[in-house]
Design a protein around this motif. Structure first.
Motif, PDB file in Angstrom:
ATOM      1  N   LYS A  98     103.561 -48.454  69.719  1.00 61.14           N
ATOM      2  CA  LYS A  98     102.576 -47.603  70.379  1.00 61.14           C
ATOM      3  C   LYS A  98     101.895 -46.740  69.315  1.00 61.14           C
ATOM      4  O   LYS A  98     102.503 -45.838  68.762  1.00 61.14           O
ATOM      5  CB  LYS A  98     103.250 -46.725  71.442  1.00 61.14           C
ATOM      6  N   HIS A  99     100.618 -47.007  69.058  1.00 63.74           N
ATOM      7  CA  HIS A  99      99.897 -46.305  67.999  1.00 63.74           C
ATOM      8  C   HIS A  99      99.263 -45.009  68.487  1.00 63.74           C
ATOM      9  O   HIS A  99      99.151 -44.057  67.725  1.00 63.74           O
ATOM     10  CB  HIS A  99      98.815 -47.216  67.419  1.00 63.74           C
ATOM     11  N   LYS A 100      98.835 -44.976  69.735  1.00 60.39           N
ATOM     12  CA  LYS A 100      98.203 -43.785  70.294  1.00 60.39           C
ATOM     13  C   LYS A 100      99.176 -43.078  71.246  1.00 60.39           C
ATOM     14  O   LYS A 100      99.693 -43.698  72.176  1.00 60.39           O
ATOM     15  CB  LYS A 100      96.918 -44.147  71.041  1.00 60.39           C
TER      16      LYS A 100
ATOM     17  N   TRP B  73      99.070 -40.341  73.832  1.00 59.44           N
ATOM     18  CA  TRP B  73      98.150 -39.541  74.630  1.00 59.44           C
ATOM     19  C   TRP B  73      98.835 -38.277  75.145  1.00 59.44           C
ATOM     20  O   TRP B  73     100.066 -38.181  75.125  1.00 59.44           O
ATOM     21  CB  TRP B  73      97.625 -40.363  75.807  1.00 59.44           C
TER      22      TRP B  73
ATOM     23  N   SER C  47      91.085 -52.526  72.030  1.00 62.88           N
ATOM     24  CA  SER C  47      91.772 -51.939  70.880  1.00 62.88           C
ATOM     25  C   SER C  47      91.418 -52.685  69.612  1.00 62.88           C
ATOM     26  O   SER C  47      90.728 -53.720  69.628  1.00 62.88           O
ATOM     27  CB  SER C  47      93.288 -51.981  71.105  1.00 62.88           C
TER      28      SER C  47
ATOM     29  N   GLU D  76      92.554 -51.886  76.701  1.00 63.26           N
ATOM     30  CA  GLU D  76      93.271 -50.627  76.797  1.00 63.26           C
ATOM     31  C   GLU D  76      92.415 -49.599  77.517  1.00 63.26           C
ATOM     32  O   GLU D  76      91.213 -49.807  77.724  1.00 63.26           O
ATOM     33  CB  GLU D  76      93.641 -50.097  75.411  1.00 63.26           C
TER      34      GLU D  76
ATOM     35  N   PHE E 214      90.879 -46.056  77.065  1.00 64.56           N
ATOM     36  CA  PHE E 214      90.605 -45.035  76.059  1.00 64.56           C
ATOM     37  C   PHE E 214      90.323 -43.710  76.750  1.00 64.56           C
ATOM     38  O   PHE E 214      89.590 -43.652  77.737  1.00 64.56           O
ATOM     39  CB  PHE E 214      89.414 -45.431  75.182  1.00 64.56           C
TER      40      PHE E 214
ATOM     41  N   TYR F 179      94.120 -31.164  71.508  1.00 61.30           N
ATOM     42  CA  TYR F 179      95.258 -32.064  71.289  1.00 61.30           C
ATOM     43  C   TYR F 179      96.273 -31.460  70.321  1.00 61.30           C
ATOM     44  O   TYR F 179      95.907 -30.889  69.291  1.00 61.30           O
ATOM     45  CB  TYR F 179      94.767 -33.394  70.731  1.00 61.30           C
TER      46      TYR F 179
ATOM     47  N   THR G  44      86.834 -40.915  69.189  1.00 58.79           N
ATOM     48  CA  THR G  44      87.960 -41.287  68.324  1.00 58.79           C
ATOM     49  C   THR G  44      89.247 -40.676  68.891  1.00 58.79           C
ATOM     50  O   THR G  44      89.219 -39.942  69.872  1.00 58.79           O
ATOM     51  CB  THR G  44      87.767 -40.777  66.887  1.00 58.79           C
ATOM     52  N   PHE G  45      90.354 -40.961  68.227  1.00 60.33           N
ATOM     53  CA  PHE G  45      91.629 -40.356  68.615  1.00 60.33           C
ATOM     54  C   PHE G  45      92.639 -40.547  67.490  1.00 60.33           C
ATOM     55  O   PHE G  45      92.432 -41.338  66.574  1.00 60.33           O
ATOM     56  CB  PHE G  45      92.160 -40.970  69.920  1.00 60.33           C
TER      57      PHE G  45
ATOM     58  N   GLU H 204      95.865 -41.881  65.620  1.00 60.30           N
ATOM     59  CA  GLU H 204      96.630 -43.123  65.645  1.00 60.30           C
ATOM     60  C   GLU H 204      97.758 -43.077  64.621  1.00 60.30           C
ATOM     61  O   GLU H 204      97.550 -42.663  63.475  1.00 60.30           O
ATOM     62  CB  GLU H 204      95.740 -44.321  65.341  1.00 60.30           C
TER      63      GLU H 204
END
Length: 268
Positions: A140-142, A144, A174, A180, A182, A188, A211-212, A214
């Motif tokens: 799991k790269h992101k 949330w 992704s 996915e 987004f 954050y 963006t986010f 990762e």
């Protein structure tokens, strides 16, 4: 006549006061040595600490030239390359080629670092030892807001927990060409817990523009038997920003310390 003389005297006094105020105003000019953190933009602004990297890192990408200087020119054989091969990660001397070009947006030259391996980052730290390194397979790269991820590394449990406000959700694709959801996120915060240590703030970003954050890598880069991390933390879709955390430089009671970051702008 008396009125005329009085008028001349009054004008002279006013100009004298104006000159005195201007001299007083420039008595303490801001020098080039002042940092952004030392200059308050307004009474309501909050001073933020300017982060200074312990050492430089570079990405395998193109860099613009400004004022006859280009970041790519810093890379040499004294640096260390973190690269992937057959699902494993290694440290070694950089293996790359340099390609020169021209950037239409900046109107100046462009220098590209073309890696021969699947390089993640280049690190200007000769203390790191070459060879295979222990790493985790990231599923799991992101992470949330209101989510958490658990890792176990050398019998130590790590937890990454996120907070923030989700502004909107959209269907997207992704980097692995998978569907996915987004999320546009604000305020954050990403926290880390390692073993029995107290939870600590790892990353904080007020806003993102398409963006986010990762998680790009989790493994033992510095060879101390503890997890180190590489995060992508771009704040805008026209920026590539990467942050490196090492455990060997962490303070007492902390899992890791932010040691270096790079942010490359490619707006036009």
């Amino acid at each position: 006549m008396r009125k005329f003389v009085f008028g001349i005297v009054l004008v002279s006094v006013l100009f004298s006061c104006k000159d005195a105020k201007e001299k007083k105003a420039v008595k303490n000019p801001i020098s080039n040595k002042d940092t952004v953190a030392e200059i308050a933009v307004s009474e309501n602004s909050v001073e933020q600490e300017v982060f200074k990297s312990d050492f430089e890192i570079l990405l395998p990408r193109s860099y613009r030239t400004y004022d006859n200087e280009n970041p790519a020119s810093l890379l040499n054989q004294k640096w260390i390359e973190l690269y992937q091969e057959n699902e494993e990660y290694y440290l070694g001397r950089p293996s790359y080629k340099i390609k020169k070009g021209f950037d239409e947006c900046s109107g100046d030259s462009l220098i590209s670092i073309m890696p021969e391996n699947k390089a993640l980052i280049f690190i200007d730290n000769p203390e790191l030892k070459a060879g295979k390194i222990n790493s985790l397979k990231i599923k799991k790269h992101k992470i949330w807001p209101n989510e958490k991820v658990n890792f176990t590394f050398n019998n130590v449990n790590y937890i990454l927990r996120a907070e923030g406000k989700v502004l909107s959700e959209n269907n997207a694709v992704s980097n692995d060409n998978e569907d996915e959801v987004f999320k546009e996120v604000a305020h954050y915060k990403l926290f880390i817990t390692a073993g029995n240590n107290a939870e600590k703030l790892l990353l904080a970003e007020e806003s993102f523009h398409d963006t986010f954050v990762e998680l790009l890598f989790a493994g033992d880069i510095d060879g101390d038997g503890k997890l180190d991390f590489v995060f992508g933390a771009s704040r805008d879709y026209e920026e590539e920003r990467v942050v490196l955390f090492l455990s060997s430089r962490a303070e007492k009671g902390e899992a890791v310390k932010k040691v270096s970051e790079i942010a490359v702008q490619f707006d036009c």
